[in-house]
Motif scaffolding. Structure first.
Motif, PDB file in Angstrom:
ATOM      1  N   VAL A 162       0.823  -1.221   0.000  1.00 23.95           N
ATOM      2  CA  VAL A 162       0.000   0.000   0.000  1.00 23.95           C
ATOM      3  C   VAL A 162       0.855   1.267   0.000  1.00 23.95           C
ATOM      4  CG1 VAL A 162      -1.717   1.288   1.337  1.00 23.95           C
ATOM      5  CG2 VAL A 162      -1.917  -1.188   1.093  1.00 23.95           C
ATOM      6  N   ARG A 163       1.965   1.242   0.728  1.00 18.44           N
ATOM      7  CA  ARG A 163       2.904   2.365   0.819  1.00 18.44           C
ATOM      8  C   ARG A 163       2.216   3.695   1.098  1.00 18.44           C
ATOM      9  NH1 ARG A 163       5.963   1.122  -4.636  1.00 18.44           N
ATOM     10  NH2 ARG A 163       3.915   0.174  -4.994  1.00 18.44           N
ATOM     11  N   GLY A 164       1.282   3.631   2.050  1.00 18.22           N
ATOM     12  CA  GLY A 164       0.671   4.854   2.537  1.00 18.22           C
ATOM     13  C   GLY A 164      -0.465   5.397   1.699  1.00 18.22           C
ATOM     14  N   ARG A 165      -0.805   4.730   0.601  1.00 21.44           N
ATOM     15  CA  ARG A 165      -1.904   5.242  -0.238  1.00 21.44           C
ATOM     16  C   ARG A 165      -3.247   5.120   0.465  1.00 21.44           C
ATOM     17  NH1 ARG A 165       1.137   2.278  -3.926  1.00 21.44           N
ATOM     18  NH2 ARG A 165      -0.346   0.556  -3.853  1.00 21.44           N
ATOM     19  N   ILE A 166      -3.337   4.167   1.410  1.00 23.86           N
ATOM     20  CA  ILE A 166      -4.521   3.999   2.254  1.00 23.86           C
ATOM     21  C   ILE A 166      -4.046   4.179   3.696  1.00 23.86           C
ATOM     22  CG2 ILE A 166      -6.281   2.353   3.051  1.00 23.86           C
ATOM     23  CD1 ILE A 166      -5.936   0.925   0.336  1.00 23.86           C
ATOM     24  N   PRO A 167      -4.788   4.880   4.532  1.00 23.14           N
ATOM     25  CA  PRO A 167      -4.383   4.997   5.938  1.00 23.14           C
ATOM     26  C   PRO A 167      -4.134   3.606   6.535  1.00 23.14           C
ATOM     27  CG  PRO A 167      -6.204   6.462   5.489  1.00 23.14           C
ATOM     28  CD  PRO A 167      -6.037   5.611   4.262  1.00 23.14           C
ATOM     29  N   THR A 168      -2.954   3.404   7.078  1.00 24.60           N
ATOM     30  CA  THR A 168      -2.521   2.088   7.544  1.00 24.60           C
ATOM     31  C   THR A 168      -2.228   2.116   9.037  1.00 24.60           C
ATOM     32  OG1 THR A 168      -1.577   1.582   5.380  1.00 24.60           O
ATOM     33  CG2 THR A 168      -0.792   0.271   7.255  1.00 24.60           C
ATOM     34  N   VAL A 169      -2.809   1.157   9.752  1.00 24.22           N
ATOM     35  CA  VAL A 169      -2.515   0.935  11.164  1.00 24.22           C
ATOM     36  C   VAL A 169      -1.638  -0.310  11.239  1.00 24.22           C
ATOM     37  CG1 VAL A 169      -3.479   0.420  13.437  1.00 24.22           C
ATOM     38  CG2 VAL A 169      -4.721   1.927  11.858  1.00 24.22           C
ATOM     39  N   PHE A 170      -0.505  -0.197  11.921  1.00 24.45           N
ATOM     40  CA  PHE A 170       0.375  -1.350  12.097  1.00 24.45           C
ATOM     41  C   PHE A 170       0.446  -1.701  13.575  1.00 24.45           C
ATOM     42  CE2 PHE A 170       4.925  -2.764  12.827  1.00 24.45           C
ATOM     43  CZ  PHE A 170       4.662  -4.099  12.540  1.00 24.45           C
ATOM     44  N   GLN A 171       0.239  -2.978  13.881  1.00 28.73           N
ATOM     45  CA  GLN A 171       0.262  -3.461  15.263  1.00 28.73           C
ATOM     46  C   GLN A 171       1.273  -4.599  15.353  1.00 28.73           C
ATOM     47  OE1 GLN A 171      -3.641  -3.816  16.836  1.00 28.73           O
ATOM     48  NE2 GLN A 171      -2.983  -4.538  18.844  1.00 28.73           N
ATOM     49  N   PRO A 172       2.481  -4.354  15.900  1.00 28.60           N
ATOM     50  CA  PRO A 172       3.537  -5.371  15.825  1.00 28.60           C
ATOM     51  C   PRO A 172       3.318  -6.600  16.691  1.00 28.60           C
ATOM     52  CG  PRO A 172       4.300  -3.430  17.028  1.00 28.60           C
ATOM     53  CD  PRO A 172       2.967  -3.070  16.430  1.00 28.60           C
ATOM     54  N   HIS A 173       2.655  -6.486  17.842  1.00 29.45           N
ATOM     55  CA  HIS A 173       2.513  -7.637  18.752  1.00 29.45           C
ATOM     56  C   HIS A 173       3.878  -8.241  19.078  1.00 29.45           C
ATOM     57  CE1 HIS A 173      -1.903  -7.754  18.422  1.00 29.45           C
ATOM     58  NE2 HIS A 173      -1.739  -7.540  17.132  1.00 29.45           N
ATOM     59  N   ALA A 174       4.843  -7.439  19.428  1.00 35.25           N
ATOM     60  CA  ALA A 174       6.263  -7.770  19.666  1.00 35.25           C
ATOM     61  C   ALA A 174       7.036  -7.471  18.382  1.00 35.25           C
ATOM     62  CB  ALA A 174       6.492  -9.208  20.108  1.00 35.25           C
ATOM     63  N   TRP A 175       8.113  -6.743  18.548  1.00 36.43           N
ATOM     64  CA  TRP A 175       8.882  -6.281  17.396  1.00 36.43           C
ATOM     65  C   TRP A 175       9.644  -7.424  16.738  1.00 36.43           C
ATOM     66  CZ3 TRP A 175       7.832  -1.710  15.510  1.00 36.43           C
ATOM     67  CH2 TRP A 175       7.294  -0.727  16.353  1.00 36.43           C
ATOM     68  N   SER A 176       9.730  -7.371  15.408  1.00 34.41           N
ATOM     69  CA  SER A 176      10.402  -8.423  14.644  1.00 34.41           C
ATOM     70  C   SER A 176      11.866  -8.550  15.026  1.00 34.41           C
ATOM     71  CB  SER A 176      10.285  -8.124  13.144  1.00 34.41           C
ATOM     72  OG  SER A 176      10.848  -6.847  12.842  1.00 34.41           O
ATOM     73  N   PHE A 177      12.528  -7.452  15.351  1.00 34.26           N
ATOM     74  CA  PHE A 177      13.961  -7.500  15.633  1.00 34.26           C
ATOM     75  C   PHE A 177      14.275  -8.130  16.986  1.00 34.26           C
ATOM     76  CE2 PHE A 177      12.333  -3.120  16.122  1.00 34.26           C
ATOM     77  CZ  PHE A 177      12.432  -2.951  17.498  1.00 34.26           C
ATOM     78  N   GLU A 178      13.249  -8.374  17.822  1.00 30.75           N
ATOM     79  CA  GLU A 178      13.481  -9.059  19.089  1.00 30.75           C
ATOM     80  C   GLU A 178      13.582 -10.578  18.912  1.00 30.75           C
ATOM     81  OE1 GLU A 178      11.800  -6.532  22.688  1.00 30.75           O
ATOM     82  OE2 GLU A 178      10.183  -7.318  21.456  1.00 30.75           O
ATOM     83  N   ALA A 179      13.109 -11.071  17.778  1.00 26.69           N
ATOM     84  CA  ALA A 179      13.069 -12.511  17.554  1.00 26.69           C
ATOM     85  C   ALA A 179      14.323 -13.038  16.863  1.00 26.69           C
ATOM     86  CB  ALA A 179      11.844 -12.874  16.713  1.00 26.69           C
ATOM     87  N   VAL A 180      15.212 -12.143  16.447  1.00 26.45           N
ATOM     88  CA  VAL A 180      16.386 -12.552  15.677  1.00 26.45           C
ATOM     89  C   VAL A 180      17.611 -11.848  16.246  1.00 26.45           C
ATOM     90  CG1 VAL A 180      15.130 -13.080  13.551  1.00 26.45           C
ATOM     91  CG2 VAL A 180      15.844 -10.721  14.001  1.00 26.45           C
ATOM     92  N   GLY A 181      18.757 -12.096  15.664  1.00 29.44           N
ATOM     93  CA  GLY A 181      19.978 -11.466  16.124  1.00 29.44           C
ATOM     94  C   GLY A 181      20.878 -11.110  14.961  1.00 29.44           C
ATOM     95  N   GLY A 182      22.005 -10.466  15.281  1.00 25.45           N
ATOM     96  CA  GLY A 182      23.023 -10.175  14.284  1.00 25.45           C
ATOM     97  C   GLY A 182      22.549  -9.314  13.137  1.00 25.45           C
ATOM     98  N   VAL A 183      22.973  -9.703  11.936  1.00 22.49           N
ATOM     99  CA  VAL A 183      22.652  -8.926  10.731  1.00 22.49           C
ATOM    100  C   VAL A 183      21.148  -8.891  10.490  1.00 22.49           C
ATOM    101  CG1 VAL A 183      22.946  -8.837   8.222  1.00 22.49           C
ATOM    102  CG2 VAL A 183      24.890  -9.425   9.685  1.00 22.49           C
ATOM    103  N   THR A 184      20.459  -9.990  10.768  1.00 16.53           N
ATOM    104  CA  THR A 184      19.013 -10.044  10.546  1.00 16.53           C
ATOM    105  C   THR A 184      18.290  -9.040  11.436  1.00 16.53           C
ATOM    106  OG1 THR A 184      19.214 -12.393  10.033  1.00 16.53           O
ATOM    107  CG2 THR A 184      17.005 -11.552  10.457  1.00 16.53           C
ATOM    108  N   ALA A 185      18.707  -8.935  12.706  1.00 15.67           N
ATOM    109  CA  ALA A 185      18.092  -7.967  13.611  1.00 15.67           C
ATOM    110  C   ALA A 185      18.349  -6.546  13.143  1.00 15.67           C
ATOM    111  CB  ALA A 185      18.628  -8.163  15.027  1.00 15.67           C
ATOM    112  N   ALA A 186      19.579  -6.272  12.685  1.00 19.90           N
ATOM    113  CA  ALA A 186      19.899  -4.931  12.190  1.00 19.90           C
ATOM    114  C   ALA A 186      19.043  -4.581  10.984  1.00 19.90           C
ATOM    115  CB  ALA A 186      21.385  -4.844  11.841  1.00 19.90           C
ATOM    116  N   ALA A 187      18.835  -5.570  10.094  1.00 21.49           N
ATOM    117  CA  ALA A 187      17.994  -5.329   8.917  1.00 21.49           C
ATOM    118  C   ALA A 187      16.542  -5.079   9.324  1.00 21.49           C
ATOM    119  CB  ALA A 187      18.083  -6.515   7.960  1.00 21.49           C
TER     120      ALA A 187
END
Length: 377
Positions: free
Chosen positions: A90-115
């Motif tokens: 969508v890239r913002g063309r429609i109002p977007t609500v994002f709900q992470p339910h725990a951040w993605s970077f907490e589940a990984v480490g190293g380069v993947t977490a940085a990305a």
């Protein structure tokens, strides 16, 4: 057993339908899809997985087609994978609500977490609002450099469905386990058998518990990718109950509930246990402090990833029935005051109405057992 995010979305759909919205949900085929149809939501099949990244282009394209067909006013994406696909589509063309339910970077480490951190910083520009289930989750995003329009809406549970009862139902839930004394002290852990939920740490702690409380039994309720490894490592006295359609009877059968997670947003299992009048021991991860009544932290909050403090907390509570009873009553009152699902759902509906006042419509999304919905006023 559906995941926690699926249960959150189900309650949101229920509230949205009651508020008069038309709702369309995009999700993989699952029990969730049928439950949402029964609530009157439209359901569109969206083939998506939890991982891997190589499937993302196709998933994003399929989600974009659903959005084009439904033409929602607002898109609400639940969890990391759907948040990634939805914001790319969508890239913002429609109002977007994002709900992470725990951040993605907490589940990984190293380069993947940085990305993952870099992605969340970049994609925040495409979210009209980022909804966190705890203040700690919001603060974690801020520390990671995510600049967003924030809203904190704590998770809630249904205090009518999750309610206290005597442990008279214990014999029924334990019936498949031959030779088990229904009078034994029972500790229950409800959750997907995966690294996030920390059952491996619990099993390390359990041997110490058994040395001090030999009559205690531990039940792991759920299934998942770590089941085989956990079974091989489990000491005597551990029951593997598998996935269940409804965990209420297990909470009600428990003397004590535990969730030794490595990370969370705000887990539903502790709230469900407290609604059933059961004390719960949790690890000090994002959202855990906020889910407990303030007076419970000394008894029920332990460091994540450390078996010894976990074993000590479980042992102390198992050996102190009056304390368990007192904590159970206090937990039930806390849920009624701060974590009634109706309050959570009303806050999200109010957010949708705020976005709709600008003349735009609403949609919701998530991967795997989670889902994406659209709402029309």
């Amino acid at each position: 057993m559906d995941g926690g995010v699926a249960r959150v979305v189900t309650e949101l759909v229920r509230a949205q339908r009651a508020a008069g919205f038309g709702v369309t949900v995009a999700c993989p085929d699952s029990g969730l899809a049928q439950a949402l149809r029964e609530l009157g939501a439209g359901v569109r099949h969206w083939h998506a997985t939890r991982t891997p990244v190589w499937s993302l282009p196709g998933e994003t394209c399929r989600l974009a087609h659903v959005v084009d067909e439904v033409r929602p006013d607002v898109l609400h994406a639940h969890s990391a994978k759907a948040g990634l696909a939805a914001r790319l589509a969508v890239r913002g063309r429609i109002p977007t609500v994002f709900q992470p339910h725990a951040w993605s970077f907490e589940a990984v480490g190293g380069v993947t977490a940085a990305a993952a951190v870099a992605w969340e910083r970049w994609a925040a520009r495409w979210a009209a609002r980022v909804v966190c289930v705890s203040e700690a989750e919001r603060a974690r995003g801020v520390r990671a450099g995510v600049r967003a329009h924030w809203q904190v809406t704590p998770n809630g549970v249904d205090p009518v469905r999750f309610h206290p009862t005597a442990v008279t139902g214990r014999r029924a839930v334990l019936a498949p386990f031959a030779g088990l004394d229904p009078a034994a002290l029972l500790v229950v852990c409800v959750g997907r058998l995966c690294r996030q939920k920390g059952q491996d740490v619990l099993l390390q702690a359990w041997s110490s518990v058994l040395r001090r409380v030999p009559e205690a039994r531990l039940a792991l309720v759920g299934d998942g990718p770590e089941e085989g490894r956990l079974r091989r490592r489990a000491p005597e006295g551990v029951l593997f109950a598998g996935a269940v359609a409804d965990a209420v009877s297990w909470y009600q059968a428990a003397d004590l509930v535990v969730l030794p997670s490595r990370w969370e947003g705000m887990a539903l299992a502790p709230l469900e246990a407290m609604a059933c009048g059961r004390p719960v021991v949790v690890t000090d991860v994002t959202g855990a402090r906020e889910s407990l009544p303030p007076g419970h932290r000394a008894h029920c909050l332990v460091p994540a990833g450390r078996p010894d403090p976990l074993a000590d907390a479980l042992t102390r509570l198992l050996l102190d029935p009056p304390l368990r009873e007192s904590l159970g009553h206090q937990g039930r009152r806390h849920v009624l005051t701060a974590h009634d699902v109706r309050r959570s759902a009303e806050a999200v509906v109010a957010l949708y109405r705020e976005l709709l006042r600008s003349g735009r419509t609403v949609a919701l999304g998530a991967e795997h057992t989670e889902c994406r919905e659209s709402i029309r006023s």
